[in-house]
Scaffold this active site. Structure first.
Site, PDB file in Angstrom:
ATOM      1  NE  ARG A   1      65.491  73.161  24.958  1.00  0.00           N
ATOM      2  CZ  ARG A   1      65.632  73.027  26.028  1.00  0.00           C
ATOM      3  NH1 ARG A   1      65.663  71.862  26.690  1.00  0.00           N
ATOM      4  NH2 ARG A   1      66.409  73.998  26.805  1.00  0.00           N
TER       5      ARG A   1
ATOM      6  CG  HIS B   1      62.267  75.390  30.322  1.00  0.00           C
ATOM      7  ND1 HIS B   1      63.405  75.850  29.430  1.00  0.00           N
ATOM      8  CD2 HIS B   1      62.433  74.056  30.351  1.00  0.00           C
ATOM      9  CE1 HIS B   1      64.304  74.814  29.272  1.00  0.00           C
ATOM     10  NE2 HIS B   1      63.733  73.814  29.864  1.00  0.00           N
TER      11      HIS B   1
ATOM     12  CG  ASP C   1      58.065  69.145  33.968  1.00  0.00           C
ATOM     13  OD1 ASP C   1      58.988  68.329  33.860  1.00  0.00           O
ATOM     14  OD2 ASP C   1      57.964  70.474  34.144  1.00  0.00           O
TER      15      ASP C   1
ATOM     16  CD  GLN D   1      61.748  71.400  26.489  1.00  0.00           C
ATOM     17  OE1 GLN D   1      62.853  70.867  26.964  1.00  0.00           O
ATOM     18  NE2 GLN D   1      61.247  70.477  25.548  1.00  0.00           N
TER      19      GLN D   1
ATOM     20  NE  ARG E   1      68.179  74.931  32.763  1.00  0.00           N
ATOM     21  CZ  ARG E   1      67.809  73.466  32.369  1.00  0.00           C
ATOM     22  NH1 ARG E   1      68.188  72.331  33.069  1.00  0.00           N
ATOM     23  NH2 ARG E   1      67.121  73.563  31.671  1.00  0.00           N
TER      24      ARG E   1
ATOM     25  CB  CYS F   1      60.332  69.270  29.032  1.00  0.00           C
ATOM     26  SG  CYS F   1      60.177  69.074  30.877  1.00  0.00           S
TER      27      CYS F   1
HETATM   28  N1  NVA Z   1      60.028  71.576  35.653  1.00  0.00           N
HETATM   29  C1  NVA Z   1      61.506  70.976  35.486  1.00  0.00           C
HETATM   30  C2  NVA Z   1      61.632  71.161  34.201  1.00  0.00           C
HETATM   31  C3  NVA Z   1      62.978  70.507  33.848  1.00  0.00           C
HETATM   32  C4  NVA Z   1      63.548  70.739  32.439  1.00  0.00           C
HETATM   33  C5  NVA Z   1      62.517  71.654  36.582  1.00  0.00           C
HETATM   34  O1  NVA Z   1      62.333  72.794  36.583  1.00  0.00           O
HETATM   35  O2  NVA Z   1      63.167  70.985  37.139  1.00  0.00           O
HETATM   36  N1   CP Z   2      64.215  69.580  29.165  1.00  0.00           N
HETATM   37  C1   CP Z   2      65.661  70.405  29.742  1.00  0.00           C
HETATM   38  O1   CP Z   2      65.452  71.569  29.759  1.00  0.00           O
HETATM   39  O2   CP Z   2      66.417  69.606  29.976  1.00  0.00           O
HETATM   40  P1   CP Z   2      67.833  69.788  30.639  1.00  0.00           P
HETATM   41  O3   CP Z   2      67.316  70.202  32.313  1.00  0.00           O
HETATM   42  O4   CP Z   2      68.597  68.418  30.609  1.00  0.00           O
HETATM   43  O5   CP Z   2      68.545  70.904  30.266  1.00  0.00           O
END
Ligand code: NVA
Ligand code: CP
Length: 301
Positions: free
Chosen positions: A287, A129, A219, A132, A102, A259
């Site tokens: 997930r 993502h 989101d 997800q 990540r 998500c």
């Molecule tokens: N768009 C959000 C998704 C989190 C799972 C982010 O990148 O923070």
């Molecule tokens: N939706 C998601 O990826 O959650 P986290 O940021 O908690 O991993």
């Protein structure tokens, strides 16, 4: 399939195969049927951003598959002090059987895959993502029974979630509408892909996009790394909220996904969130199952 870097790389058949295996693994887990497909394998999990779901579901999933998950915070790795990703990839490939990462830049994930010699899984970048969205597709099929004839509507930022949802939903045969402010549209690469489909529409009107939708998704307005823009974004996204007015123009049996983490009264009202909590938390659970399917596809002998 050698890696999971972005939805754009997957064929429709590969997506459906992953979803079918995810359904099977979910069934087996619920019925106490062991599935130790990754016995003796090790997954490294590199996190340059925070996580609740991704970390816990990968870690638990790897354990359930008989393997060993290693949490690697970038703060503690030499990568956090500037060691090139090309070198990190070649070193970690000699210890591990797979890497979940990540991070911010998509290029870093693509470089890991290019320089390493083990499967790489994208656990979120600024661009996409995919894990997800595989869970989202699994949840949609679980609740609706099919993708055929369904319309997915995404409201909000043209961000990582929007990008992967647009590609994933179009690839499995759904119609897609998105509503985002003019300055926050998805990148050209995604729009070029989506515009090949007659069933894709983009507007800046949430009301227009939600009309007759079977699935509504949103989101956060400010993603990880954009905290400094939060105030500016609150103004830009005012009105881009899933609320009763939008639900009224969607299909009467429309489902809602998020998500998570969610910001109540920003991108979604608390009322709509709670009314659809069963879908949203099944999505979070999925997930685990979807990622286990990905790991089995990529890492099993
Ligand atoms: N768009 C959000 C998704 C989190 C799972 C982010 O990148 O923070
Ligand atoms: N939706 C998601 O990826 O959650 P986290 O940021 O908690 O991993």
């Amino acid at each position: 399939m050698k890696h999971l870097l972005k939805m754009l790389d997957l064929s429709t058949e590969e997506i459906i195969d992953i979803l079918n295996l995810a359904d099977q693994l979910k069934y087996e887990l619920k019925h106490g049927i062991p599935h130790t497909h990754l016995k003796g394998k090790t997954l490294g999990m590199i996190f340059q951003k925070a996580s609740t779901r991704t970390r816990v579901s990968f870690e638990t999933g790897m354990y359930q598959l008989g393997g060993y998950p290693l949490f690697l915070s970038s703060n503690d790795l030499q990568i956090g002090r500037g060691e090139p990703v090309q070198d990190t990839a070649r070193v970690l490939s000699r210890y591990l059987d797979g890497i979940m990462i990540r991070t911010f830049e998509q290029k870093e994930v693509e470089d890991l895959a290019e320089y390493g010699s083990i499967p790489i899984i994208n656990g979120l970048t600024d661009f996409c993502h995919p894990c997800q969205v595989l869970a989202d597709l699994m949840t949609i099929r679980e609740f609706k029974g099919t993708f055929e004839g369904l319309k997915m509507c995404f409201i909000g930022d043209g961000n990582n979630m929007a990008n992967s949802l647009i590609v994933g939903c179009l690839k499995v045969g759904m119609a897609v509408s998105i509503a985002c402010p003019d300055d926050y549209q998805p990148p050209k690469e995604i729009l070029d892909f989506a515009n090949q489909y007659d069933c894709f529409t983009m507007t800046n009107s949430p009301m227009e996009a939600s009309k007759d939708a079977d699935v509504l998704i949103t989101d956060v307005w400010a993603s990880m790394g954009q905290e400094g823009e939060a105030e500016k974004r609150k103004t830009a996204f005012a009105g881009y909220q899933i609320n009763d007015e939008l639900m009224a123009v969607a299909k009467s049996d429309a489902m809602v996904l998020h998500c998570l983490p969610a910001h109540r009264e920003e991108e979604i009202t608390a009322k709509v969130f709670e009314a659809h909590a069963n879908e949203i938390f099944e999505e979070a659970e999925n997930r685990l199952h979807a990622q286990k399917a990905v790991m089995v596809k990529l890492m099993a002998d």
